[in-house]
Scaffold this active site. Structure first.
Site, PDB file in Angstrom:
ATOM      1  N   GLN A  22      17.208 -32.793 130.618  1.00 26.33           N
ATOM      2  CA  GLN A  22      18.043 -33.821 131.241  1.00 26.33           C
ATOM      3  C   GLN A  22      18.011 -33.781 132.763  1.00 26.33           C
ATOM      4  O   GLN A  22      18.349 -34.766 133.410  1.00 26.33           O
ATOM      5  CB  GLN A  22      19.477 -33.702 130.747  1.00 26.33           C
ATOM      6  CG  GLN A  22      19.644 -34.099 129.284  1.00 26.33           C
ATOM      7  CD  GLN A  22      21.062 -33.956 128.793  1.00 26.33           C
ATOM      8  OE1 GLN A  22      21.474 -32.889 128.363  1.00 26.33           O
ATOM      9  NE2 GLN A  22      21.828 -35.035 128.854  1.00 26.33           N
ATOM     10  N   HIS A 122      17.901 -26.978 123.848  1.00 24.84           N
ATOM     11  CA  HIS A 122      18.740 -28.161 123.965  1.00 24.84           C
ATOM     12  C   HIS A 122      17.868 -29.383 123.695  1.00 24.84           C
ATOM     13  O   HIS A 122      17.720 -30.252 124.556  1.00 24.84           O
ATOM     14  CB  HIS A 122      19.404 -28.212 125.347  1.00 24.84           C
ATOM     15  CG  HIS A 122      20.580 -29.133 125.439  1.00 24.84           C
ATOM     16  ND1 HIS A 122      21.797 -28.746 125.960  1.00 24.84           N
ATOM     17  CD2 HIS A 122      20.731 -30.422 125.078  1.00 24.84           C
ATOM     18  CE1 HIS A 122      22.643 -29.756 125.925  1.00 24.84           C
ATOM     19  NE2 HIS A 122      22.005 -30.796 125.404  1.00 24.84           N
ATOM     20  N   ASN A 166      21.895 -25.468 121.132  1.00 25.05           N
ATOM     21  CA  ASN A 166      23.028 -26.316 121.480  1.00 25.05           C
ATOM     22  C   ASN A 166      23.260 -27.385 120.414  1.00 25.05           C
ATOM     23  O   ASN A 166      22.348 -28.131 120.076  1.00 25.05           O
ATOM     24  CB  ASN A 166      22.782 -27.016 122.826  1.00 25.05           C
ATOM     25  CG  ASN A 166      23.980 -27.838 123.268  1.00 25.05           C
ATOM     26  OD1 ASN A 166      25.018 -27.289 123.603  1.00 25.05           O
ATOM     27  ND2 ASN A 166      23.853 -29.159 123.244  1.00 25.05           N
ATOM     28  N   GLU A 167      24.471 -27.431 119.886  1.00 17.54           N
ATOM     29  CA  GLU A 167      24.938 -28.500 119.004  1.00 17.54           C
ATOM     30  C   GLU A 167      24.040 -28.718 117.791  1.00 17.54           C
ATOM     31  O   GLU A 167      23.305 -29.713 117.702  1.00 17.54           O
ATOM     32  CB  GLU A 167      25.113 -29.805 119.792  1.00 17.54           C
ATOM     33  CG  GLU A 167      26.129 -29.678 120.914  1.00 17.54           C
ATOM     34  CD  GLU A 167      26.485 -30.974 121.595  1.00 17.54           C
ATOM     35  OE1 GLU A 167      27.504 -31.017 122.292  1.00 17.54           O
ATOM     36  OE2 GLU A 167      25.740 -31.976 121.416  1.00 17.54           O
ATOM     37  N   TYR A 294      34.405 -33.692 122.808  1.00 15.66           N
ATOM     38  CA  TYR A 294      34.523 -34.892 123.627  1.00 15.66           C
ATOM     39  C   TYR A 294      35.500 -35.934 123.089  1.00 15.66           C
ATOM     40  O   TYR A 294      36.136 -36.632 123.871  1.00 15.66           O
ATOM     41  CB  TYR A 294      33.151 -35.570 123.763  1.00 15.66           C
ATOM     42  CG  TYR A 294      32.145 -34.782 124.570  1.00 15.66           C
ATOM     43  CD1 TYR A 294      32.102 -34.903 125.958  1.00 15.66           C
ATOM     44  CD2 TYR A 294      31.256 -33.918 123.959  1.00 15.66           C
ATOM     45  CE1 TYR A 294      31.171 -34.185 126.706  1.00 15.66           C
ATOM     46  CE2 TYR A 294      30.327 -33.191 124.703  1.00 15.66           C
ATOM     47  CZ  TYR A 294      30.300 -33.334 126.076  1.00 15.66           C
ATOM     48  OH  TYR A 294      29.385 -32.612 126.814  1.00 15.66           O
ATOM     49  N   GLU A 351      31.267 -27.236 126.556  1.00 15.19           N
ATOM     50  CA  GLU A 351      31.077 -28.582 127.105  1.00 15.19           C
ATOM     51  C   GLU A 351      32.343 -29.399 126.903  1.00 15.19           C
ATOM     52  O   GLU A 351      32.940 -29.367 125.827  1.00 15.19           O
ATOM     53  CB  GLU A 351      29.920 -29.344 126.421  1.00 15.19           C
ATOM     54  CG  GLU A 351      28.541 -28.908 126.815  1.00 15.19           C
ATOM     55  CD  GLU A 351      27.462 -29.777 126.171  1.00 15.19           C
ATOM     56  OE1 GLU A 351      27.740 -30.969 125.891  1.00 15.19           O
ATOM     57  OE2 GLU A 351      26.362 -29.263 125.943  1.00 15.19           O
ATOM     58  N   TRP A 397      30.974 -30.591 131.331  1.00 18.20           N
ATOM     59  CA  TRP A 397      29.727 -31.345 131.297  1.00 18.20           C
ATOM     60  C   TRP A 397      29.924 -32.596 132.142  1.00 18.20           C
ATOM     61  O   TRP A 397      30.788 -33.402 131.848  1.00 18.20           O
ATOM     62  CB  TRP A 397      29.365 -31.723 129.851  1.00 18.20           C
ATOM     63  CG  TRP A 397      28.050 -32.435 129.810  1.00 18.20           C
ATOM     64  CD1 TRP A 397      27.834 -33.775 129.944  1.00 18.20           C
ATOM     65  CD2 TRP A 397      26.767 -31.836 129.667  1.00 18.20           C
ATOM     66  NE1 TRP A 397      26.488 -34.050 129.897  1.00 18.20           N
ATOM     67  CE2 TRP A 397      25.813 -32.880 129.728  1.00 18.20           C
ATOM     68  CE3 TRP A 397      26.319 -30.520 129.496  1.00 18.20           C
ATOM     69  CZ2 TRP A 397      24.453 -32.650 129.608  1.00 18.20           C
ATOM     70  CZ3 TRP A 397      24.970 -30.290 129.378  1.00 18.20           C
ATOM     71  CH2 TRP A 397      24.038 -31.338 129.436  1.00 18.20           C
ATOM     72  N   GLU A 404      20.667 -39.170 129.979  1.00 17.96           N
ATOM     73  CA  GLU A 404      21.618 -39.092 128.871  1.00 17.96           C
ATOM     74  C   GLU A 404      20.962 -39.593 127.585  1.00 17.96           C
ATOM     75  O   GLU A 404      21.439 -40.500 126.917  1.00 17.96           O
ATOM     76  CB  GLU A 404      22.898 -39.866 129.218  1.00 17.96           C
ATOM     77  CG  GLU A 404      24.070 -39.588 128.309  1.00 17.96           C
ATOM     78  CD  GLU A 404      24.316 -38.111 128.056  1.00 17.96           C
ATOM     79  OE1 GLU A 404      24.506 -37.763 126.879  1.00 17.96           O
ATOM     80  OE2 GLU A 404      24.313 -37.300 129.005  1.00 17.96           O
ATOM     81  N   TRP A 405      19.795 -38.993 127.278  1.00 20.21           N
ATOM     82  CA  TRP A 405      19.104 -39.192 126.015  1.00 20.21           C
ATOM     83  C   TRP A 405      18.855 -40.676 125.726  1.00 20.21           C
ATOM     84  O   TRP A 405      18.267 -41.359 126.537  1.00 20.21           O
ATOM     85  CB  TRP A 405      19.861 -38.462 124.891  1.00 20.21           C
ATOM     86  CG  TRP A 405      20.075 -37.007 125.225  1.00 20.21           C
ATOM     87  CD1 TRP A 405      21.265 -36.395 125.509  1.00 20.21           C
ATOM     88  CD2 TRP A 405      19.071 -35.996 125.393  1.00 20.21           C
ATOM     89  NE1 TRP A 405      21.067 -35.065 125.809  1.00 20.21           N
ATOM     90  CE2 TRP A 405      19.739 -34.787 125.744  1.00 20.21           C
ATOM     91  CE3 TRP A 405      17.673 -35.977 125.273  1.00 20.21           C
ATOM     92  CZ2 TRP A 405      19.064 -33.601 125.971  1.00 20.21           C
ATOM     93  CZ3 TRP A 405      16.991 -34.781 125.496  1.00 20.21           C
ATOM     94  CH2 TRP A 405      17.694 -33.618 125.843  1.00 20.21           C
TER      95      TRP A 405
END
Length: 440
Positions: A22, A122, A166-167, A294, A351, A397, A404-405
């Site tokens: 990113q 990630h 990550n995630e 989030y 995050e 974050w 952002e993907w």
């Protein structure tokens, strides 16, 4: 900010987080092609087909970025390493330029008094591994263990912490069932395999790093608060299932050696062979757990195959990515993870942040909504700590507006505004507010 450092327990750590693809600029330094490069090159997947070739050019500008971290009085920098930068083909010959880069990165953090918190993966899978099935292929766990050995063989003696992946929900469900992230599949069998193999790879990497003597190893999972869309039993069941494959699946694998029964109603016919035999490796002892949080989702039942539910719009204020702002969910997850799974292990909010519509005017970015968001969520962290939850740190974050993907460069999560043409960095009002709050 409505707090200072002194309002948190002694030793509580504050940090900011980023990820390699990113911000770094993937076209530099001998990095190999990733499945995000090919996903972005496919029409319709990413806004304007934008990719991470340049991103924030952190590869060349990291000293400036680390100076900003130090000036904001942060304790920790949570970063990720790029598998394709370190081993371009996924296995085999390492790229010395990539290893040298992460060497310089860690040394530069330490020179500024920042604790390096490394995440190995990630989401930027080398295409050579994607061609072999990627996370659907059990062999990826051994390849990931090899990557862990190579990168931690170079920086593992100096990192403050390390986490493999990550995630996992994003690696598994978002990417293989919903198709929103690379590799962009919509297939339940691929999803069941990927969600199991990501945990197998996690355990393999933990075992490899422990063997090397790397300290302070953890897992980072993401969480969404799932609420029923109405008062019906059907909505409650739908929200419970969403909670199952989003929040309970990975923690149950890591800490209970099993997967939730409601999720297995859908997954059981599609799981890899002999998956039940892998929990000893998956459940390697951990030193901490990180929570990424989030938003919440309202869930309603619908006709169709499993999982037979849908998200419906909620009434709460929303961020620029249309996520409801629900700070109470962070308190819920800190408490729930502690009582149901980790039983006293240190927890970190690894995050938390918001995307907002940030405009640079006369050299200033007034992002008061982000300040409000951070205040509200840190209030919930303080509440959990006061109740005895061992939450030891909070990392926002993100440091920089970044790639952002699938949203490309439109959605801004940063404390620092990026002009993606000039690469000029401009700290926002939220950055300056945090710097004052965290002053010692």
């Amino acid at each position: 900010m409505n707090f200072t450092r002194n309002d948190f327990p002694e030793g509580f750590l504050f940090g900011a987080a980023t990820s390699s693809y990113q911000i770094e600029g993937h076209s530099f330094g001998g990095a190999g092609t990733t499945h995000w490069d090919t996903f972005a090159a496919t029409p319709g997947n990413v806004v304007r087909a934008e990719n991470g070739d340049i991103a924030c050019d952190h590869y060349h500008r990291y000293p400036e970025d680390f100076d900003m971290l130090a000036a904001a009085n942060f304790d920790v920098y949570r970063f990720s390493t790029s598998w394709a930068r370190v081993i371009p083909e996924g296995t085999g010959q390492p790229n010395q330029e990539g290893l040298d880069f992460y060497d310089r990165l860690v040394d530069a953090m330490l020179e500024r008094g920042l604790k390096p918190a490394a995440t190995l993966y990630h989401w930027e899978l080398p295409v050579a591994l994607a061609d072999k099935g990627g996370w659907r292929n059990r062999d990826i766990a051994a390849a990931f263990g090899e990557f862990a050995e190579v990168i931690m063989g170079r920086i593992g003696d100096r990192v403050w912490s390390a986490a493999p992946i990550n995630e996992p929900w994003c690696v598994g469900w978002l990417s293989h069932f919903l198709g929103h992230h690379a590799p962009g599949l919509r297939d339940i069998r691929a999803t069941a395999h990927a969600m199991h193999h990501v945990l197998l790879a996690h355990g393999t990497a933990i075992e490899a790093m422990r063997a090397q003597g790397v300290k302070n190893l953890g897992a980072v999972c993401n969480f969404e608060y799932a609420a029923p869309a109405d008062d019906t039993p059907e909505a409650a069941k739908a929200a419970r299932l969403y909670d199952g494959y989003y929040n309970r699946f990975f923690l149950s694998g890591l800490f209970k050696g099993e997967y939730p029964a409601d999720v297995m109603e859908g997954f059981a016919p599609h799981m890899p062979k002999n998956w039940q035999d892998d929990f000893a490796l998956i459940g390697q002892p951990l030193d901490w757990v990180g929570l990424n949080y989030y938003t919440r989702k309202l869930i309603a039942p619908c006709d169709g195959p499993w999982p037979a539910h849908k998200e419906v719009p909620g009434p709460l204020p929303k961020t620029a990515v249309d996520w409801e702002i629900y700070p109470e969910g962070l308190h819920h997850f800190l408490t729930w993870v502690h009582t149901e799974y980790t039983k006293g292990l240190p927890l970190y909010v690894t995050e938390n942040g918001m995307a907002s519509f940030d405009d640079l005017k006369d050299g200033v970015v007034d992002d008061q909504p982000r300040i409000d968001y951070l205040n509200a969520h840190l209030d919930q962290v303080r509440k959990a700590a006061a109740e005895g939850v061992p939450v030891n740190g909070y990392f926002t974050w993100s440091l920089l507006d970044n790639y952002e993907w699938a949203h490309g460069y439109d959605k801004r999560f940063g404390l620092v505004h990026m002009d993606f043409d000039s690469l000029q960095r401009t700290p926002k009002a939220s950055y300056h507010a945090l710097a004052r709050a965290l002053a010692r």
